[in-house]
Design a protein around this motif. Structure first.
Motif, PDB file in Angstrom:
ATOM      1  N   ALA A 103     -15.692  63.052  38.513  1.00 11.15           N
ATOM      2  CA  ALA A 103     -16.943  62.297  38.665  1.00 11.15           C
ATOM      3  C   ALA A 103     -17.938  62.725  37.591  1.00 11.15           C
ATOM      4  CB  ALA A 103     -17.525  62.512  40.062  1.00 11.15           C
ATOM      5  N   ALA A 104     -18.015  64.023  37.343  1.00 11.12           N
ATOM      6  CA  ALA A 104     -18.935  64.528  36.321  1.00 11.12           C
ATOM      7  C   ALA A 104     -18.524  64.073  34.923  1.00 11.12           C
ATOM      8  CB  ALA A 104     -19.003  66.050  36.392  1.00 11.12           C
ATOM      9  N   VAL A 105     -17.231  64.132  34.627  1.00 11.94           N
ATOM     10  CA  VAL A 105     -16.744  63.766  33.286  1.00 11.94           C
ATOM     11  C   VAL A 105     -16.904  62.265  33.027  1.00 11.94           C
ATOM     12  CG1 VAL A 105     -14.660  63.604  31.850  1.00 11.94           C
ATOM     13  CG2 VAL A 105     -15.161  65.717  33.102  1.00 11.94           C
ATOM     14  N   PHE A 106     -16.382  61.437  33.920  1.00 15.19           N
ATOM     15  CA  PHE A 106     -16.406  59.983  33.707  1.00 15.19           C
ATOM     16  C   PHE A 106     -17.835  59.449  33.826  1.00 15.19           C
ATOM     17  CE2 PHE A 106     -14.595  55.613  34.667  1.00 15.19           C
ATOM     18  CZ  PHE A 106     -13.860  55.507  33.493  1.00 15.19           C
ATOM     19  N   SER A 138      -8.704  62.567  40.526  1.00 17.69           N
ATOM     20  CA  SER A 138      -7.982  63.175  41.642  1.00 17.69           C
ATOM     21  C   SER A 138      -6.509  62.784  41.648  1.00 17.69           C
ATOM     22  CB  SER A 138      -8.633  62.795  42.974  1.00 17.69           C
ATOM     23  OG  SER A 138      -8.349  61.463  43.300  1.00 17.69           O
ATOM     24  N   VAL A 139      -6.156  61.727  40.938  1.00 16.35           N
ATOM     25  CA  VAL A 139      -4.742  61.343  40.837  1.00 16.35           C
ATOM     26  C   VAL A 139      -4.157  61.700  39.479  1.00 16.35           C
ATOM     27  CG1 VAL A 139      -4.963  59.518  42.559  1.00 16.35           C
ATOM     28  CG2 VAL A 139      -5.194  58.940  40.151  1.00 16.35           C
ATOM     29  N   GLY A 140      -4.974  62.156  38.538  1.00 13.52           N
ATOM     30  CA  GLY A 140      -4.476  62.594  37.235  1.00 13.52           C
ATOM     31  C   GLY A 140      -5.507  62.389  36.140  1.00 13.52           C
ATOM     32  N   TRP A 141      -5.660  63.373  35.283  1.00 15.49           N
ATOM     33  CA  TRP A 141      -6.678  63.327  34.233  1.00 15.49           C
ATOM     34  C   TRP A 141      -6.441  62.211  33.227  1.00 15.49           C
ATOM     35  CZ3 TRP A 141     -11.213  65.255  34.778  1.00 15.49           C
ATOM     36  CH2 TRP A 141     -11.397  66.351  35.624  1.00 15.49           C
ATOM     37  N   LEU A 142      -5.191  61.850  32.990  1.00 16.46           N
ATOM     38  CA  LEU A 142      -4.916  60.782  32.032  1.00 16.46           C
ATOM     39  C   LEU A 142      -5.415  59.417  32.522  1.00 16.46           C
ATOM     40  CD1 LEU A 142      -1.380  61.737  30.691  1.00 16.46           C
ATOM     41  CD2 LEU A 142      -3.604  61.969  29.558  1.00 16.46           C
ATOM     42  N   ALA A 143      -5.693  59.325  33.808  1.00 14.23           N
ATOM     43  CA  ALA A 143      -6.216  58.068  34.339  1.00 14.23           C
ATOM     44  C   ALA A 143      -7.623  57.784  33.815  1.00 14.23           C
ATOM     45  CB  ALA A 143      -6.218  58.100  35.867  1.00 14.23           C
ATOM     46  N   LEU A 144      -8.373  58.809  33.420  1.00 20.08           N
ATOM     47  CA  LEU A 144      -9.743  58.579  32.932  1.00 20.08           C
ATOM     48  C   LEU A 144      -9.761  57.767  31.634  1.00 20.08           C
ATOM     49  CD1 LEU A 144     -11.346  62.037  33.753  1.00 20.08           C
ATOM     50  CD2 LEU A 144     -11.688  59.903  34.965  1.00 20.08           C
ATOM     51  N   PRO A 145      -9.068  58.207  30.571  1.00 24.54           N
ATOM     52  CA  PRO A 145      -9.084  57.369  29.366  1.00 24.54           C
ATOM     53  C   PRO A 145      -8.367  56.037  29.587  1.00 24.54           C
ATOM     54  CG  PRO A 145      -7.625  59.248  29.047  1.00 24.54           C
ATOM     55  CD  PRO A 145      -8.358  59.462  30.345  1.00 24.54           C
ATOM     56  N   ALA A 148     -10.863  53.749  31.097  1.00 29.35           N
ATOM     57  CA  ALA A 148     -11.878  53.320  30.130  1.00 29.35           C
ATOM     58  C   ALA A 148     -11.352  52.162  29.281  1.00 29.35           C
ATOM     59  CB  ALA A 148     -12.299  54.494  29.251  1.00 29.35           C
ATOM     60  N   VAL A 149     -10.105  52.273  28.840  1.00 27.55           N
ATOM     61  CA  VAL A 149      -9.511  51.219  28.016  1.00 27.55           C
ATOM     62  C   VAL A 149      -9.306  49.943  28.843  1.00 27.55           C
ATOM     63  CG1 VAL A 149      -7.413  50.558  26.745  1.00 27.55           C
ATOM     64  CG2 VAL A 149      -8.444  52.815  26.389  1.00 27.55           C
ATOM     65  N   LEU A 150      -8.747  50.095  30.040  1.00 26.63           N
ATOM     66  CA  LEU A 150      -8.496  48.932  30.889  1.00 26.63           C
ATOM     67  C   LEU A 150      -9.802  48.247  31.297  1.00 26.63           C
ATOM     68  CD1 LEU A 150      -6.436  47.164  32.320  1.00 26.63           C
ATOM     69  CD2 LEU A 150      -6.395  48.825  34.195  1.00 26.63           C
ATOM     70  N   ALA A 151     -10.823  49.024  31.621  1.00 28.87           N
ATOM     71  CA  ALA A 151     -12.125  48.449  31.986  1.00 28.87           C
ATOM     72  C   ALA A 151     -12.728  47.688  30.809  1.00 28.87           C
ATOM     73  CB  ALA A 151     -13.082  49.540  32.458  1.00 28.87           C
ATOM     74  N   ALA A 176     -11.670  47.181  38.758  1.00 29.54           N
ATOM     75  CA  ALA A 176     -10.279  46.735  38.618  1.00 29.54           C
ATOM     76  C   ALA A 176      -9.416  47.835  38.008  1.00 29.54           C
ATOM     77  CB  ALA A 176     -10.218  45.477  37.752  1.00 29.54           C
ATOM     78  N   ALA A 177      -9.937  48.501  36.989  1.00 25.85           N
ATOM     79  CA  ALA A 177      -9.174  49.561  36.329  1.00 25.85           C
ATOM     80  C   ALA A 177      -8.901  50.720  37.281  1.00 25.85           C
ATOM     81  CB  ALA A 177      -9.930  50.056  35.095  1.00 25.85           C
ATOM     82  N   ALA A 178      -9.934  51.184  37.968  1.00 28.50           N
ATOM     83  CA  ALA A 178      -9.759  52.330  38.870  1.00 28.50           C
ATOM     84  C   ALA A 178      -8.810  52.002  40.011  1.00 28.50           C
ATOM     85  CB  ALA A 178     -11.113  52.774  39.415  1.00 28.50           C
ATOM     86  N   THR A 179      -8.992  50.846  40.621  1.00 28.44           N
ATOM     87  CA  THR A 179      -8.129  50.476  41.745  1.00 28.44           C
ATOM     88  C   THR A 179      -6.683  50.338  41.290  1.00 28.44           C
ATOM     89  OG1 THR A 179      -9.999  49.346  42.791  1.00 28.44           O
ATOM     90  CG2 THR A 179      -7.802  48.822  43.625  1.00 28.44           C
ATOM     91  N   THR A 180      -6.466  49.697  40.158  1.00 29.74           N
ATOM     92  CA  THR A 180      -5.103  49.512  39.639  1.00 29.74           C
ATOM     93  C   THR A 180      -4.438  50.851  39.341  1.00 29.74           C
ATOM     94  OG1 THR A 180      -5.686  47.367  38.690  1.00 29.74           O
ATOM     95  CG2 THR A 180      -3.736  48.469  37.782  1.00 29.74           C
ATOM     96  N   LEU A 181      -5.130  51.729  38.636  1.00 31.68           N
ATOM     97  CA  LEU A 181      -4.522  53.004  38.271  1.00 31.68           C
ATOM     98  C   LEU A 181      -4.280  53.906  39.468  1.00 31.68           C
ATOM     99  CD1 LEU A 181      -6.370  53.647  34.904  1.00 31.68           C
ATOM    100  CD2 LEU A 181      -4.008  52.915  35.251  1.00 31.68           C
ATOM    101  N   VAL A 182      -5.157  53.872  40.449  1.00 29.48           N
ATOM    102  CA  VAL A 182      -4.938  54.659  41.663  1.00 29.48           C
ATOM    103  C   VAL A 182      -3.739  54.100  42.438  1.00 29.48           C
ATOM    104  CG1 VAL A 182      -5.928  55.214  43.934  1.00 29.48           C
ATOM    105  CG2 VAL A 182      -7.268  55.567  41.856  1.00 29.48           C
ATOM    106  N   LEU A 183      -3.600  52.794  42.470  1.00 29.50           N
ATOM    107  CA  LEU A 183      -2.449  52.177  43.147  1.00 29.50           C
ATOM    108  C   LEU A 183      -1.125  52.506  42.448  1.00 29.50           C
ATOM    109  CD1 LEU A 183      -3.674  48.638  44.144  1.00 29.50           C
ATOM    110  CD2 LEU A 183      -2.793  50.394  45.679  1.00 29.50           C
TER     111      LEU A 183
END
Length: 187
Positions: A103-106, A138-145, A148-151, A176-183
């Motif tokens: 949360a702090a990073v993103f 919380s599901v993986g650090w690579l999900a952050l970048p 960002a790209v998907l959003a 959309a990006a967060a929900t998709t990547l978490v799924l």
């Protein structure tokens, strides 16, 4: 697949959507109540029918449907949903401490973008990005970048879809990006 549980979760999603629509009306960002209520319930039902067993995607969907509607309609992401998203996400995150760091990073990265170009991104986007960063990390650090790209891609598609007088809403892309990547995360 237990259809009784799926139906119960669909009904719970419908209730969550209705509650969110009421909160947004009070925050002077009214959304189509039937669409948000039925949409949230339908997403929860589909998630349950698909065997989604983690709560995080359900929480993200409960935020995504009403906040997308609010941002598309009013170009606002009201605090009544973005601020409570933080404790909700951390409570259901598989790795709560990593969620707080994410949360702090993103959120921090989006805050920098907002400070550098305030007309490109609103404060609601920054608040939402923090909560979504918690879910993503919380599901993986690579999900952050990845998010960002998907959003950015979803926002570009929105920009190309019509002329936005007051700027293109970025919240739908973030959600959309967060929900998709978490799924997509296994387990």
């Amino acid at each position: 697949m237990n259809w009784g549980i799926a139906a119960a979760l669909g009904a719970a999603g419908t209730s969550a959507g209705a509650a969110s629509a009421r909160l947004l009306r009070r925050a002077e960002a009214p959304v189509p109540v039937i669409a948000v209520t039925a949409g949230t319930g339908a997403v929860w039902l589909v998630f349950a029918a698909a065997g989604v067993s983690r709560w995080l995607p359900f929480v993200l969907a409960a935020l995504a449907v009403p906040l997308t509607a609010a941002d598309l309609r009013h170009r606002r992401l009201p605090d009544v949903l973005t601020v409570p998203a933080y404790p909700l996400v951390v409570a259901v995150a598989p790795k709560p401490l990593q969620a707080l760091a994410g949360a702090a990073v993103f959120g921090g990265a989006h805050l920098v973008a907002h400070v550098l170009a305030p007309h490109a991104m609103g404060a609601g986007d920054v608040k939402l990005a923090g909560a979504l960063g918690g879910a993503l990390a919380s599901v993986g650090w690579l999900a952050l970048p990845g998010a960002a790209v998907l959003a950015a891609f979803v926002t570009a598609v929105l920009a190309a879809s019509r002329h936005w007088r007051d700027g293109v809403p970025h919240g739908p892309g973030l959600l959309a990006a967060a929900t998709t990547l978490v799924l997509l995360r296994p387990g």
